[in-house]
Design a protein around this motif. Structure first.
Motif, PDB file in Angstrom:
ATOM      1  N   ASN A  94      72.044  37.798  66.016  1.00  0.00           N
ATOM      2  CA  ASN A  94      72.666  38.878  66.785  1.00  0.00           C
ATOM      3  C   ASN A  94      73.920  38.459  67.528  1.00  0.00           C
ATOM      4  O   ASN A  94      74.915  39.187  67.561  1.00  0.00           O
ATOM      5  N   ILE A  95      73.868  37.277  68.167  1.00  0.00           N
ATOM      6  CA  ILE A  95      74.969  36.868  69.037  1.00  0.00           C
ATOM      7  C   ILE A  95      75.328  35.415  68.750  1.00  0.00           C
ATOM      8  O   ILE A  95      74.458  34.551  68.669  1.00  0.00           O
ATOM      9  N   VAL A  96      76.628  35.168  68.585  1.00  0.00           N
ATOM     10  CA  VAL A  96      77.143  33.814  68.437  1.00  0.00           C
ATOM     11  C   VAL A  96      78.182  33.602  69.525  1.00  0.00           C
ATOM     12  O   VAL A  96      79.157  34.349  69.615  1.00  0.00           O
ATOM     13  N   PHE A  97      77.947  32.601  70.359  1.00  0.00           N
ATOM     14  CA  PHE A  97      78.891  32.349  71.456  1.00  0.00           C
ATOM     15  C   PHE A  97      79.180  30.854  71.531  1.00  0.00           C
ATOM     16  O   PHE A  97      78.451  30.025  70.980  1.00  0.00           O
ATOM     17  N   GLY A  98      80.263  30.500  72.211  1.00  0.00           N
ATOM     18  CA  GLY A  98      80.683  29.109  72.271  1.00  0.00           C
ATOM     19  C   GLY A  98      80.462  28.472  73.623  1.00  0.00           C
ATOM     20  O   GLY A  98      79.849  29.053  74.517  1.00  0.00           O
TER      21      GLY A  98
END
Length: 466
Positions: free
Chosen positions: A131-135
């Protein structure tokens, strides 16, 4: 957990202080729902996970260690070595099956891996159920991304280098010891290392914010802080002021918190002033992690390490002579491209001269996007493994030799918990970062106690409370 009531997050951007809308978003939307978090990699990732937990608990989630119970799963990833990638992708396969059973399960991937463009693209193309890809640079946006009602995959790994967020909520893993970031990113660009590309350039926190955090921790009863950074002793070089790591370390010591540690140091930035401060203050622990990486000056140059074999040994000797009873550990890579057997023997020579208390040893792992990845690797895996085995045998022998010197001595040990191997024992660490399993009481957890060392192994000590 009682979280502080913070109405705004302070962000320092290019030395200009601005007050922006709060990032510590609070909500009741996910009350009675659970989060599961899995952390890969270094101490920095562990501390990042403490911030992620704070964000999730501000949204109402509660932590669970049962994957099947979770409503949201967060993988906080590492990009240092190839096997770290493999572990993450392997676990994603397990989550894919779980999501078939629980379609509403939210899956989030953060940390260093998504900051690699190829990984972000792979996640989008092959793992659409994420659902979510963040750095690493936008952890603070995770709360907003979770609250976003959009069904499609959100990928947000932009880098805002220069931003340092303050006053964030942490759910710390311990009530006794605490990580304290003093900086983010790294400017060294060692040729084998992906960190400058995933975590960005060096950004130091203001000393006032660091000291305020440590004083708050002291007031809460914490007994130990570890100053944390990819290269802590480069602290302050990006700030427009005459204030370096030695100055910060001394000010932290003056707070009076019982124990102060720091990781990780680069030999290039290790100054005489640092050594003087470590030797001067009893609450600055006589334990230093000083990565060598290779004993060959030729290989060190290829690695971009900026020091020679002789300079490293000189620094090691200076620390040993100036800091009483200091314990020094290191990192060593074997099988770097173009490392000959003669180069490896140079590393063995340094180990024999320094007789480290311990070492983290690795076979070189090629990371795409780094300069070293372009160097042809002509060393067989079999040869690399043989070198690693020989190195570890030597390291372990010296570690045991050092540990045996503690037998019969009385050491101050900070007790952290119940021993994993024996419920009748507790464990803790000496000032020199030696693990001690103690015939003591659970009531000693969270205290600094005197322990007589009764036995020694390569990786730990045994002792009795006095």
């Amino acid at each position: 957990m009682n979280l502080p009531n913070i109405n705004e997050a302070k962000i320092r951007t290019n030395n200009k202080v601005e007050y922006l809308e709060a990032k510590n978003i609070k909500s009741t939307k996910f009350i009675n729902k659970y989060y599961y978090i899995r952390t890969y990699g270094c101490q920095m990732n562990v501390h990042d996970s403490e911030e992620i937990k704070g964000i999730l608990e501000n949204l109402g989630f509660r932590e669970t260690n049962d994957l099947e119970q979770a409503h949201i799963v967060v993988l906080n990833t590492c990009a240092i070595r190839e096997n770290a990638h493999d572990k993450v992708f392997g676990f994603l396969g397990r989550l894919k099956h779980l999501k078939r059973e629980k379609p509403d399960l939210m899956i989030c991937i953060g940390g260093c891996m998504p900051q690699e463009e190829s990984v972000a693209n792979t996640l989008k193309e092959k793992y659409p159920f994420v659902n979510i890809v963040f750095g690493t640079h936008n952890i603070n946006d995770l709360g907003e991304m979770i609250l976003d009602e959009r069904a499609q995959q959100q990928i947000d790994v932009y880098s805002i280098e220069g931003n340092v967020y303050e006053h964030m909520d942490y759910v710390r893993d311990s009530k006794i010891t605490a990580w304290v970031n003093i900086m983010y990113g790294c400017d060294k660009f060692c040729t084998y290392c992906i960190v400058p590309f995933t975590r960005g350039k060096q950004r130091s926190r203001k000393k006032e914010d660091i000291l305020r955090e440590i004083l708050d921790l002291k007031e809460q009863g914490y007994l130990e802080v570890t100053l944390l950074g990819q290269n802590v002793n480069a602290y302050g070089k990006d700030l427009d002021c005459n204030y370096d790591f030695a100055s910060l370390l001394e000010d932290v010591a003056k707070t009076g918190i019982p124990r102060v540690r720091f990781v990780t140091s680069h030999p290039w930035d290790f100054t005489n002033d640092m050594i003087e401060v470590i030797a001067k203050y009893e609450n600055v622990m006589p334990y230093i992690h000083l990565p060598l990486q290779s004993g060959s000056t030729k290989i060190l140059k290829l690695m971009g390490r900026r020091y020679t074999k002789e300079e490293y040994i000189d620094l090691y000797t200076k620390i040993k002579n100036k800091v009483p009873n200091v314990s020094i550990t290191t990192d060593i890579i074997v099988g770097f491209p173009n490392e000959t057997n003669e180069d490896f023997l140079e590393t063995i020579d340094v180990v024999n001269k320094c007789k480290f208390d311990g070492a983290y040893t690795f076979i070189y792992s090629k990371r795409e996007g780094t300069p070293a990845a372009k160097i042809q690797d002509t060393i067989s895996l079999e040869e690399k493994e043989q070198r690693l085995y020989k190195l570890n045998e030597l390291i372990n022998a010296y570690s045991l030799e050092h540990n045996k010197e503690y037998i019969g001595k009385i050491e101050e040990v900070l007790v952290l918990g119940v021993s994993e191997k024996d419920n009748n024992k507790v464990y803790g660490y000496t000032k020199t970062m030696k693990l001690v399993n103690i015939l003591g009481s659970k009531s000693d957890i969270g205290k600094i106690i005197s322990v007589k060392i009764t036995d020694a192994k390569s990786f730990s000590l045994d002792g009795e409370k006095q």
